[in-house]
Write an enzyme that holds these catalytic residues in place. Structure first.
Site, PDB file in Angstrom:
ATOM      1  CB  CYS A  42       5.385  -4.054   0.121  1.00 44.06           C
ATOM      2  SG  CYS A  42       6.159  -2.451  -0.218  1.00 44.06           S
ATOM      3  CE1 TYR A  43       1.367   1.051   5.625  1.00 45.90           C
ATOM      4  CE2 TYR A  43      -0.179  -0.773   5.850  1.00 45.90           C
ATOM      5  CZ  TYR A  43       0.266   0.480   6.240  1.00 45.90           C
ATOM      6  OH  TYR A  43      -0.384   1.155   7.243  1.00 45.90           O
ATOM      7  CE  LYS A 100     -12.224  -8.615 -19.909  1.00 48.78           C
ATOM      8  NZ  LYS A 100     -13.523  -8.326 -20.569  1.00 48.78           N
ATOM      9  N   GLY A 143     -19.069  -8.933 -26.255  1.00 50.46           N
ATOM     10  CA  GLY A 143     -17.779  -9.213 -25.646  1.00 50.46           C
ATOM     11  C   GLY A 143     -17.814 -10.512 -24.871  1.00 50.46           C
ATOM     12  CB  VAL A 144     -15.096 -12.701 -23.579  1.00 50.79           C
ATOM     13  CG1 VAL A 144     -14.355 -11.746 -22.664  1.00 50.79           C
ATOM     14  CG2 VAL A 144     -15.010 -14.124 -23.042  1.00 50.79           C
ATOM     15  CG  ASP A 145     -16.184  -9.677 -19.380  1.00 52.61           C
ATOM     16  OD1 ASP A 145     -15.454 -10.676 -19.358  1.00 52.61           O
ATOM     17  OD2 ASP A 145     -15.763  -8.520 -19.205  1.00 52.61           O
ATOM     18  CD  GLU A 149       2.954  -8.447  -5.262  1.00 54.78           C
ATOM     19  OE1 GLU A 149       2.763  -7.239  -5.020  1.00 54.78           O
ATOM     20  OE2 GLU A 149       3.693  -9.170  -4.558  1.00 54.78           O
ATOM     21  N   GLY A 185       0.829  -1.193   0.000  1.00 52.71           N
ATOM     22  CA  GLY A 185       0.000   0.000   0.000  1.00 52.71           C
ATOM     23  C   GLY A 185       0.865   1.245   0.000  1.00 52.71           C
ATOM     24  CG  HIS A 239       6.026  -5.822  -4.477  1.00 51.11           C
ATOM     25  ND1 HIS A 239       4.743  -5.583  -4.044  1.00 51.11           N
ATOM     26  CD2 HIS A 239       6.752  -4.734  -4.122  1.00 51.11           C
ATOM     27  CE1 HIS A 239       4.678  -4.399  -3.462  1.00 51.11           C
ATOM     28  NE2 HIS A 239       5.884  -3.860  -3.490  1.00 51.11           N
ATOM     29  CB  SER A 254     -21.680  -5.669 -25.141  1.00 45.95           C
ATOM     30  OG  SER A 254     -20.638  -6.482 -24.621  1.00 45.95           O
TER      31      SER A 254
END
Length: 517
Positions: free
Chosen positions: A89-90, A373, A232-234, A177, A62, A175, A230
């Site tokens: 980290c934080y 996603k 789109g994939v979602d 990640e 953070g 980090h 729409s």
């Protein structure tokens, strides 16, 4: 109450202290087959954490300093949980403070940093005595407290790079990640499996029947749901789920808001029909463009688009009293960026989350709200959604309105629509389209003097944006070959007489977002 994956899978709670990188941690955990959820520190009471029965807890990084007034924090109960804890980290610095150690302001370490292990521990299995990691901090742990042990130090500064407090509380100043930490994923895996004993049972491909059953159980017999699609994939994946759950009680609706890409309306209709989703097609282009007239503020544009979408859906619903539900393709990043999750800052309203008015009149179902996603893409493939839809670049719900800076006008809309088509065509021609996350053009009100046909021209500036990403939460700009950039710029200025300058965006997310507004 809708189904949650945490009911069936070992869950890792990532307590967020204000940075979107908490979601990068969450994604890495899911990559390893363990379900994860992000919990803002404002909601992370001891009771709230224990009630979720996590297999492990990770404290994120953070932007704050632990010694600041009103710095984000949790109680020292986090050190006494019955499950392992990892601070990053934080979070690492907070553990030191809570356990009686100290944190001070240092010279700062940024980017690639060499660390040396001071003590072997299961969390570092597979690591060499020295490894490269990614740092981004100015504060550092000066002492680890009476129960702490130093596991690693930075080679250059000697700062504590990793520590252990008691038996199962860890801190890492770097980090893991981030991909630049070469063995970061190995460290996270060690924490999950060797330390926490988590089971890698999370596979989005196995979720289809569960999500279908959940939608079916929520919509009572005799009631119908609008499926907002729409192309789109979602939204398409959500539509397939709802259609299989509800059959003819799922009313598929495709609204053309006049802000689509070139040729997109016909392409979307063809794709949806190939999936057995025969949508109600509503061309509301003039209605949307009229509502956007005179609106320049980006957040207001998103809210206007959301409002008009909701109005159209309500009109469809009024035509059939049995329609009581609205199914949307909302994903986890949509929820976070819209500030719909408590403790998250509103970055931008998504028309399917923060842009919807409170009195919609329809109850909302979001079967994908727990997924990122790339997880939706994998789920879509498992449901038989064609690759052409699954691999299609993400497109914002408000469409080209958010790729136009300032007021949406017919000229700017035509400019950005054609320029974006040129960008996509050139990437497809060179085999790069499927290798990048998103590629498009942006136009605003700024102009640039040019020369066309030996005459002075005063035209638009078009900015090209091409990024690579995994989940849309962070992104880097793509280093396109110069000849591809040259071809894109040449075509845009040649085919669009109103354009005199093409620029290329080279800012990462953060600090910028992917979309301009």
């Amino acid at each position: 109450m809708s189904w949650s994956p945490s009911l069936e899978h070992d869950t890792v709670l990532v307590i967020s202290f204000g940075g979107q990188y908490a979601h990068m941690i969450s994604r890495r955990v899911r990559d390893l087959g363990v379900y994860s959820e992000v919990l803002p520190y404002t909601l992370a009471s001891e009771e709230a954490v224990k009630s979720r029965k996590p297999k492990a807890v990770i404290l994120s990084g953070g932007p704050s300093s632990v010694y600041e007034l009103d710095a984000p924090t949790v109680g020292d109960w986090v050190l006494r949980l019955d499950v392992p804890v990892l601070g990053i980290c934080y979070g690492h610095q907070l553990i030191a403070k809570l356990s009686g150690g100290s944190v001070e302001r240092g010279v700062g370490e940024y980017g690639r940093t060499r660390v040396a292990l001071a003590e072997r521990d299961p969390i570092f299995d597979g690591w060499g005595d020295e490894e490269d990691v990614w740092m981004s901090h100015s504060d550092y742990v000066a002492s680890v407290g009476p129960r702490g042990r130093v596991l690693a130090r930075s080679k250059e500064t000697g700062y504590v790079a990793a520590m252990k407090v008691g038996d199962r509380v860890y801190g890492a100043q770097f980090h893991p990640e981030v991909r630049h930490t070469e063995k970061g994923l190995k460290l996270i895996a060690n924490f999950l499996f060797r330390v926490a004993g988590a089971r890698p049972t999370w596979r989005v491909e196995d979720l289809a029947e569960r999500l279908i059953d959940d939608v079916r159980s929520r919509v009572p017999p005799g009631e119908k749901a609008i499926i907002a699609v729409s192309g789109g994939v979602d939204s398409t994946t959500a539509a397939v789920i709802a259609r299989r759950a509800l059959g003819d009680r799922a009313v598929t609706v495709f609204i053309n808001h006049g802000l689509l890409r070139e040729g997109e309306a016909d392409e979307v209709l063809s794709s949806l029909r190939s999936l057995g989703l025969d949508p109600i097609y509503i061309d509301a282009s003039q209605r949307f463009l009229g509502a956007l007239r005179g609106v320049s503020d980006p957040e207001q544009k998103r809210l206007v688009v959301g409002r008009v979408f909701a109005e159209v859906f309500e009109e469809v619903a009024r035509s059939d009293p049995s329609i009581r539900w609205l199914v949307q393709g909302t994903t986890y990043p949509d929820v976070i960026e819209s500030g719909a999750e408590v403790g998250a800052d509103r970055i931008k309203s998504h028309h399917n989350v923060g842009g919807l008015p409170e009195k919609l009149g329809l109850k909302v179902i979001e079967p994908l709200r727990y997924l990122y996603k790339d997880e939706v893409r994998r789920l879509g493939l498992s449901l038989g959604v064609p690759e052409g839809i699954v691999l299609r670049h993400p497109f914002p719900g408000p469409g080209l309105a958010v790729r136009i800076i300032g007021e949406v006008t017919e000229e700017k809309l035509a400019t950005v629509r054609r320029a974006s088509r040129i960008v996509e065509e050139e990437l497809r021609r060179t085999g790069l389209y499927d290798k990048v996350w998103q590629a498009f053009a942006v136009v605003g009100d700024d102009r640039w003097v040019g020369v066309k046909g030996d005459r002075r021209a005063f035209g638009y500036i078009v900015t090209v944006r091409v990024v690579e990403s995994e989940d849309g939460m962070t992104a880097d700009w793509v280093r396109l070959p110069y000849e591809v950039l040259q071809r894109i710029a040449s075509r845009i200025t040649s085919e669009l007489p109103q354009v005199t300058m093409v620029t290329y965006a080279i800012t990462t997310k953060p600090p910028s977002t992917i979309e301009p507004v």
